[in-house]
Structures are given as C-alpha cells and as structure tokens.
Scaffold this motif. Structure first.
Motif, mmCIF file in Angstrom:
data_model
loop_
_atom_site.group_PDB
_atom_site.id
_atom_site.type_symbol
_atom_site.label_atom_id
_atom_site.label_comp_id
_atom_site.label_asym_id
_atom_site.label_seq_id
_atom_site.Cartn_x
_atom_site.Cartn_y
_atom_site.Cartn_z
ATOM 1 N N ASN A 193 10.019 0.943 7.723
ATOM 2 C CA ASN A 193 11.235 1.291 6.984
ATOM 3 C C ASN A 193 11.636 0.291 5.907
ATOM 4 O OD1 ASN A 193 12.067 -0.727 8.710
ATOM 5 N ND2 ASN A 193 13.903 0.328 9.413
ATOM 6 N N LYS A 194 10.768 -0.662 5.573
ATOM 7 C CA LYS A 194 11.007 -1.544 4.425
ATOM 8 C C LYS A 194 9.881 -1.323 3.422
ATOM 9 C CE LYS A 194 13.537 -4.104 3.522
ATOM 10 N NZ LYS A 194 14.793 -3.990 2.737
ATOM 11 N N LEU A 195 10.250 -1.021 2.175
ATOM 12 C CA LEU A 195 9.259 -0.575 1.202
ATOM 13 C C LEU A 195 9.280 -1.374 -0.086
ATOM 14 C CD1 LEU A 195 10.918 2.582 2.000
ATOM 15 C CD2 LEU A 195 8.472 2.900 1.838
ATOM 16 N N THR A 196 8.132 -1.339 -0.762
ATOM 17 C CA THR A 196 8.023 -1.854 -2.116
ATOM 18 C C THR A 196 6.790 -1.212 -2.752
ATOM 19 O OG1 THR A 196 8.043 -3.869 -3.468
ATOM 20 C CG2 THR A 196 6.589 -3.862 -1.562
ATOM 21 N N PHE A 197 6.694 -1.309 -4.057
ATOM 22 C CA PHE A 197 5.505 -0.852 -4.785
ATOM 23 C C PHE A 197 4.701 -2.064 -5.243
ATOM 24 C CE2 PHE A 197 7.919 3.079 -5.205
ATOM 25 C CZ PHE A 197 6.931 4.058 -5.163
ATOM 26 N N SER A 198 3.403 -1.859 -5.401
ATOM 27 C CA SER A 198 2.573 -2.911 -5.991
ATOM 28 C C SER A 198 2.978 -3.118 -7.441
ATOM 29 C CB SER A 198 1.094 -2.535 -5.899
ATOM 30 O OG SER A 198 0.849 -1.316 -6.607
ATOM 31 N N LYS A 199 2.585 -4.234 -8.011
ATOM 32 C CA LYS A 199 3.009 -4.568 -9.370
ATOM 33 C C LYS A 199 2.463 -3.592 -10.404
ATOM 34 C CE LYS A 199 5.889 -7.780 -8.782
ATOM 35 N NZ LYS A 199 7.307 -7.517 -9.124
#
Length: 950
Positions: A263-269
């Motif tokens: 439930n913790k997200l991010t996108f690659s650069k």
C-alpha cells in the motif's frame, strides 16, 4: 505477526512546560522506533528519516552515514512523536511534524536548518496530528496533511505563513503528492481522492473504488498517471491523473489479502515501472522479509519481488539515479539498486530482539544478579552484574513458571484476560494484552508483563501494584530470593524492579556487537563498557521555539559514572541508599540529582559553514561557528583536524553572532572538529567532513614516536612483582622498530623498564613524546605493569619506585596520561596492560578492587583526547601472563598481529584489523578468561599502523 517497535523512553517524561527537567534516553545511531516517512533532496545527496522515537535523522545517500539528528521539543507519552517529514528540494530545510504538541492542544510543524540542526521556525496552531508533509517541486510551498476532518494546509516557504487550506475533509488525510507540474493530490479516509492545481484550487474530488480508506498515492514523472494504495484493501489502482478515472489494476498475486497488502507506491524515474512496498513478505534466509514489488509497463506488466526490509515498509520513493529507497517498522531503511534489485545500503536498529514466542529463553538467578536471554534470531547471551561482561553462552539460571505449588496461570499468552485456576482475571487496562508471566518461588505473588505495564498480584489474584513498562514486557522473571524481578521489554533493554512495590531499579542495554553495554539507574548513575557510555544521554528541551539539546552521559562522567553505586543497587533495593553507601566508602559527598543537570551543562558548538561534505581545494579553510553555554562562560575552544588539536583559544564569550576562524588542513580529505569548555565540562565535538579536490602533495612517510613502559620488578616490598611486564615492553619495541623504512620514515623510541621506569622518567617521557610528535606523525604509548585504584576512585599507574604510602608523589595519575594524550599533535595509539592477575599490593588496605580501566579508556577515546586505545582486559577481569608465551596474553596477541597475522590488506595492518585479531587471539590464549577491548574516537578514522614485509 508483524513486529512494530514502540518508542524507547527510559524514564518518566514531564510536560514541555517543565523545560528544565531533562529526559534520560537511549542514543543509538539508528532510530529506536518505527520510521514513518523517508525523503530526499532533488539531487539525491541526502536521505531524511522521521521516526516515532521523536527524532529525525539526515543520512548520506551513497554511504548511509549518519550526518545529523534533529530533536524537536518533546514530552510524555505520544507528545513529540514524528509521523511526517520532508526535505526541501535544495536540501537546505527539514520539516517535521506529527504528534508535535501537547495532548488536547494544537500541533506544530518544526522547520530546521538541515546543515546546522537549528530550529529556525515553528508553525503552530494546527488542529490535529500531522500525517504527511511535502515541499512543492520548486520549493516555494510546504503542504501538511492533517488528521480527522482537518484536511490540508499550504504554507509559503519564504515566510512560512499560510497560503491556502482545504478543511472540507471527512477523515484522516495520510498522504499527499506533487506532480512535475506542481499539481497536488491527496487521499483521505473519507474515501476521496482530491486533485488541486498549482495554485491549490480544487480541480476534482472523486470517490475511490478500490477501498474505503485510500492510504497513499504517487504521480508518474510525466504527470499522466496517479497510483493509489489502500489500508483496508489489498487492491492497487492506477488512475488517469487528469480525470482521476480508473485505468487498470496491477497484478497483486500472493499479495491479495489485506494482511499482505502493498500500500505504499512510487514510480520509477523514467515512469516505466510501478514500485510498491507494505506488508507483503516472503520466507528467506531463516526469516520473513518484506518485499518491494516492481511491475513493468507502468504497472500493467509482469512483476518481480525483491527482499527489502525486516518489517512493514511504511514509505518508498525513488532517487534521481533511479535507485529505490524505503523505510520500515523494524525500524530500518535501505536503498535498492534499480537494475539488480540488490540492497546497496541497509540500516537497521541495533538491539537485541526479545520477542521470542518461547519465553523460557529469559532467565534470572537466585539473587537477581545474573540474567540470561536468547534474542530472536541470535545466540544465547548472559550478563552478570558482578563481573560486568556479556557472555555468549546460555545461563544456567531458572526461567519463568506458570504452574507452581498449586498456582496455575492459563490463557495468558497474547491474551486480554489471563486466568488463575481457570478464573478470568480483569486487571489489565482497556485494549492491553498480556505478554508474559512468572510465579514467585514462595507462590505468594504472580507477576504479569503486558503492553504498557507490569502487574503484581497475590496468590488470590488481587492486584498488589502495577508499574509502567513503557513497551511490551515480553518476558518477566522473579528472582529466587523474591526481592527483585527482571523484565525483557521490546525495546531491547533488560530492567530490574523491586518486588515489594514495582519500583524501577536498573536498566541494562547490551549492544548486539556483544562488546558494549551500559547499565543505569532512573536518576542516570551508570556503568559502561569501553566505548558504550554515550549510548545513553540527556535530552533537554529549550522551549517551544528552539531545538532540544542532547548531552551524552560522558559529559557528566565525573558525577554520574558510578560503578560502585551500581554494585549496591540490588543489595540495598533503593537508589538513594545505594548512593549513600557508595559515597561513604569512597568518601564522596552526595551528588546532584537529575533536575540539577540544567544548571551544570557543558557548552555546545555548532559549525555554520562550510557544511559537512563540502569540497575544498585550499589548505586554509574559513570556518564559521556559534557557541552556546547556558550554564557558565566558555573557558576554552579547541579545534581538531582528524581528531588532533591544531588550535586552542581561551576566554571566548558566547554571543548570538557567529565566530570566524581560519583553519589549516592537509592536502587530503579530513574531519574538522570544534569543542568548547566551561567550568562544567567539554562539549560534544561539532564535526564536519571536508573532501579534498585540490592538488595532491607527494606522499611522505611519518615518524613514529614510541614511549614504552614495562615494570615487572617493583622496588617496594609491599608491591607484588610481575613476570613479563618489562619483557612485554621490550618485545613491543623490538617488533615496532622493524617498521622503520616501511610505514614510517623513522621510529624513535624511549624505552623505560624496571629501575628506569621511575615516576620522574615516565613524566619526562610524556613531555618528550608530546613535544616531538608533529601533526604529520604518529605517537604510541605502551604501558605494562600494575595499575591501582584507591577507595576514593583515584587511578594510578605504578612505576618501579612506587611507595604505597605516598602514591600521589611516587605514582602516575591517569590524568597525567590523559593530558599528555590530549596535547599530542599527531595520531595517538595507546596500549594499556594495567590489570594484571593478583593484587598490586601485598597489603590490600588501599585496594577498592580491580582498577577501573573502563573509565580510563572512555576518557582517552573522548573527542577532546582522541586516542585509539587498546586495553588488555575489562575492569572486572585480570590480564594473564604465562610461561608458554613468555609474555602477557595481550602482548603476545599484539606482537603476532603487528608481525602480519592481523593484516587484512595485502600488506597492511590497520587499527581496526589489529583490534579484531587481538580480541579473537586473547580469548583463544586464555580460554575466554580475558577479553581485550579497543575504542575509537568518533572523529578519528581508522588508519594503518604497520606494513608487512614481503
């Protein structure tokens, strides 16, 4: 079950209004409670971590090195816990918040100068807990997400005045995110996602479909996608970042339960990968490890899981170079290589984990002086309060009992209502869970350990007393004599309590390196192994608008270092009585209490510029620093380069204005430290790292100056002779002289043995080595012989001509060695073998016991003295000699190590490599009867001290 550590608070807290009351805390490099948030600057040079332990920390990204700790004001209970934090894009500001204010009152956001640690602004008046903080990409704004229905607040960073707000929320807002265009998105437990333009006007408000409690969100780098994670659902969703309409849901195979949610997200650069962490774990290498999942094709494609953390991942983000950084509940944080998925940095709390489901691992002997335990995932340990050493062996003492002499306790483990004789007991607080139990030997008392308290009941189940445990008491054990009990809380300490009323008597912290330990009373009197005394210290609030100060225990060594008092605690069962008895024996007057510390504080120093990590190309560097001395005038300031003194100034008055000074540095990267003194003591060293990028000078070999002292034959008939102390000094000189022309241009030696080792000659030797050693050289002092400590805690090195009746005039006080070491310009290494087996004196009327070598070592390694110090044994041990070696065990190992057996490089022996070898070898030679120690000042790097011939 996921393991979430509670904050480690080691004494009672008081309101921030009582700002003069200091707080005794554990002080390890790593956080001691869960890390809620992690952040970085735009260049990815630094990483900020924010923790429930009420501190924030700044780390160097490439190495994971701790650069600074930020300390907002704090108080009792939740007051001061940090849930949110952000680092400004330029890396100059740190913003933190959370339960940052008193219960029932408005909360605060604290803004720190990232480089200096100064609290420069307090944003007050926030109506609820701050759950998230984010700087806008251009750094112009700071946004806070608040609890309950309080929504968000937007502040200008040039004035920190409020710019905008939205209070139309129906639940906690736990996460906010900016896109590359400056738009803002938020999630709230009211079930809505909100999108704002770059002027913070609401554009869209959309009800979520993947769950009712959206928990986190992240924009893709091109600002076209918005990923959302939930706290009440395992679903992940990717939305159109403009319309907020659902586009697709990533594959959550094997993470499709709420208990296993990502439930913790991010996108690659580059935006091509979706990255998530949370509760999803896998069994690997003997334990369960939390995974970071990476999906290809922006979350639509296949995925790969990578081992990341030892507990729930609470935040995850990406660095400019594409690597992934994350934080979790162990507490731990790390960096994953974006290509290999391997950890390049991993920092985890350093404590023994007591949460074993088998409570039989925790043992206590009959009188309560020996405790044994087996930390989760580690080997058995034991610690005896008499010999003061961590033993890596199982204790033979007894474990807990839940069925004894007709008393039967059942249903107690992880229970809200344990039973006595099958009858439910109702003594626990609401929502509190029982963790442990023990029955006294006489079967008249029962002790329960729980989430927040320890309880004592009589055999009928009536409550006798309860005492706060501050964290889960995972094991309890009543001593056979019925006078004390010990508890093993989740914070990694061991605590002793008085059985009559639950009064806390002692707390022990054993570092997982199995070398360092510190034990202390509620008022802060302590004993510590070499290199361990600064694992505890005093947090002092300075008011609502200033950062708190932290003072390590070593700053108050003269008053609070009292191993003699610790010895008496479990006999007297009362701190005041133990102190009074120890003072009577040592002929000391009563010492001050905790509240008096604020009137006796040493100064503090803050280097304002250059910042740590600055690159320099000139040998003259302009420093700017500020002094503070709230309890007396500064009497001196010392400047050190690589731990060695280059400048001393006297009589400086602290002002609000910065002080400028020019410092000469070598043509190499170095550490520069500043210390200040007042009548109460010396400050902590303010230290910066300077990275050299100027022209490199031709390498030259230093000169080594050696003062070697060895006494076996004592002139006075009342002093016991030794067998090999003089030979130890001679053999050391013979081995180290072989380094002439190798590592050192020249080895200059003053050897004092037997009748030459008089007090006058030794003092002349101190003058010689201090005067001859330049900042480019290395000095070594070797002493083998008797050391002796009187009942008044005065330590003496005994020369050949010692007269036991006139020690002050015929022996060498340890302060004379310390003052010599502190003034030597070059690197200093000290070898001490002053605790030989057998009493120093045939008549022991002056003997307090074995000499307290631990205190001497801790003094020598302090930043103001700066010596790497090797000792033959600990204070409670004796150094052994043997005809088989024709040396002391310590010297035998030292000679072997310097001759090549300690080499870790192809041809070099460094101080740390020598330490590792000596420690292992002495234990082999003495069948573990002797444990040498080595300590390193924080501002001195490891360096080679010998080269091995081909």
């Amino acid at each position: 079950m996921h393991r979430i550590l509670l904050i480690l608070l080691l004494c009672s807290y008081h309101s921030l209004a009582q700002q003069s009351e200091p707080i005794l805390t554990l002080n390890t490099e790593m956080h001691t409670a869960i890390i809620r948030r992690i952040d970085s600057d735009a260049e990815g040079k630094y990483i900020l971590t924010v923790s429930n332990d009420k501190t924030a920390k700044l780390w160097e990204t490439t190495t994971g090195k701790l650069l600074r700790t930020y300390r907002p004001p704090r108080g009792e209970g939740n007051e001061g816990m940090l849930y949110a934090g952000a680092l400004s894009p330029d890396g100059k500001l740190v913003a933190v918040g959370g339960f940052s204010g008193r219960s029932g009152q408005d909360k605060n956001i604290y803004i720190f100068n990232a480089a200096t640690g100064e609290l420069i602004e307090r944003i007050e008046g926030l109506a609820n807990v701050i759950y998230d903080l984010e700087f806008s990409p251009n750094g112009y704004y700071l946004v806070a997400a608040l609890g309950r229905s309080n929504g968000i607040r937007v502040y200008r960073t040039n004035t920190f005045s409020e710019f905008a707000r939205d209070s139309d929320y129906g639940g906690n807002s736990l996460n906010i995110a900016f896109d590359s265009r400056g738009r803002l998105a938020t999630v709230s437990y009211d079930g809505y996602i909100r999108l704002y333009d770059n002027n913070f006007s609401l554009l869209k408000k959309v009800k979520t479909t993947g769950g009712k409690k959206p928990f986190s969100l992240a924009f893709s780098p091109d600002a076209t996608l918005l990923a959302v994670g939930y706290n009440d659902s395992p679903k992940l969703q990717v939305l159109d970042a403009n319309s907020l309409q659902l586009l697709y849901e990533p594959d959550i195979t094997s993470a499709d339960k709420r208990s296993d949610r990502l439930n913790k997200l991010t996108f690659s650069k580059d935006g091509q990968q979706l990255i998530a962490g949370g509760f999803h774990d896998k069994y690997e290498n003997g334990g369960r490890w939390q995974q970071i999942r990476i999906w290809q094709d922006k979350g639509k494609g296949s995925y790969q899981d990578y081992t990341a953390a030892d507990n729930t991942i609470l935040d995850v983000k990406t660095l400019p170079n594409g690597n992934i950084y994350y934080a979790g509940g162990q507490p731990d944080w790390g960096i994953l290589n974006s290509i290999t998925g391997k950890r390049t940095v991993y920092k985890v709390i350093a404590l023994n984990d007591h949460k074993s489901t088998n409570r039989f691992h925790f043992k206590l002997n009959h009188d309560g002086f020996e405790v044994g335990l087996m930390p989760l995932g580690a080997s058995a340990l034991s610690f005896n309060l008499i010999n003061r050493q961590i033993m890596t062996s199982a204790s033979t003492a007894l474990a807990y009992k839940d069925n004894w002499k007709g008393i039967r306790i059942s249903d107690w483990e992880d229970s809200y209502q344990p039973k006595l004789a099958n009858k439910a007991l109702s003594f626990l607080e609401q929502y509190e869970m029982c963790r442990s139990v023990d029955i006294a030997e006489d079967a008249q008392r029962i002790v329960f350990g729980a989430n927040w308290n320890i309880y004592c009941l009589d055999e009928q189940g009536n409550l006798k007393w309860k005492t706060a445990s501050q964290s889960d008491a995972f094991a309890v054990n009543i001593a056979g004599n019925g006078k004390v009990l010990a508890a093993a809380p989740s914070d990694g300490t061991v605590r002793w309590y008085r059985m009559s009323d639950g009064e806390l008597l002692l707390t022990l912290f054993m570092h997982p390196d199995n070398k360092r330990w510190v034990i202390w009373t509620p008022s802060g009197y302590y004993d510590a192994a070499p290199g361990a005394e600064d694992l505890i210290g005093w947090h002092v609030n300075q008011g609502a608008d200033r950062e708190a100060k932290y003072y390590p225990a070593s700053r108050f060594r003269f008053t609070y270092y009292r191993p003699d008092m610790i010895d008496r605690i479990l006999e007297e069962l009362d701190e005041d009585k133990a102190l009074a008895k120890a003072n009577a024996v040592a002929n000391r007057r009563n010492t001050r209490t905790r509240g008096d510390i604020t009137n006796k504080l040493p100064p503090s120093v803050r280097i304002l510029s250059p910042s740590s990590g600055s690159r320099v190309a000139q040998n003259q560097v302009r420093l700017q620093y500020r002094l503070e001395s709230p309890a007396g005038e500064v009497t001196g300031v010392k400047i050190l380069v690589d731990g060695r003194p280059i400048s001393t100034e006297r009589g400086l008055k602290p002002t609000n204005r910065p002080i400028d000074v020019t410092v000469s540095i070598p043509s190499s990267s170095c550490k520069v430290s500043i210390l200040a003194e007042n009548e109460h003591g010396t400050s902590e060293a303010a230290t910066i790292d300077l990275l050299w990028e100027g022209q490199m000078e031709l390498l030259f070999k230093p000169t080594l100056y050696v003062l070697a002292i060895g006494v076996s034959d004592y002139a006075h008939e009342d002093v016991n002779d030794l067998d090999y102390a003089a030979k130890d000094a001679q053999d050391f000189v013979q081995v180290i002289q072989q380094q002439e022309g190798l590592l050192y241009q020249k080895v200059s030696v003053k050897l004092l043995t037997e009748e030459k080792a008089t007090d006058d000659n030794i003092l002349d030797g101190f003058d010689w080595i201090q005067e001859e050693t330049t900042q480019h050289d290395v000095a070594m002092i070797f002493f083998a012989g008797h050391g002796k400590e009187t009942n008044s805690s005065t330590f003496y090195f005994l020369p050949h001509n010692t007269n036991p009746d006139r020690l002050r005039s015929t022996a060498i006080m340890k302060d004379q060695l310390r003052e010599t070491v502190a003034t030597i310009a070059g690197k200093v290494v000290v070898f001490l073998d002053a605790c030989h087996s057998g009493n120093a004196m045939k008549s022991t009327s002056l003997e307090r016991g074995g000499p307290d070598i631990n205190r001497i070592v801790n003094e020598l390694m302090s930043a103001e003295n700066g010596a790497i110090t090797f000792t033959s044994s600990t204070s409670r041990q004796k150094s052994l000699e043997d005809v088989r070696w024709q040396n002391g065990a310590f010297t035998e190992a030292l000679l072997e190590g310097l001759s090549g057996k300690a080499a870790t490089y192809p041809d070099k022996v460094t101080c740390k490599a020598l330490d590792v070898y000596i420690t292992k070898r002495v234990k082999e030679l003495t069948d573990k009867k002797q444990a040498p120690t080595t300590t390193y000042p924080a501002n001195v790097e490891d360096f080679p001290i010998a080269i091995i011939k081909d």
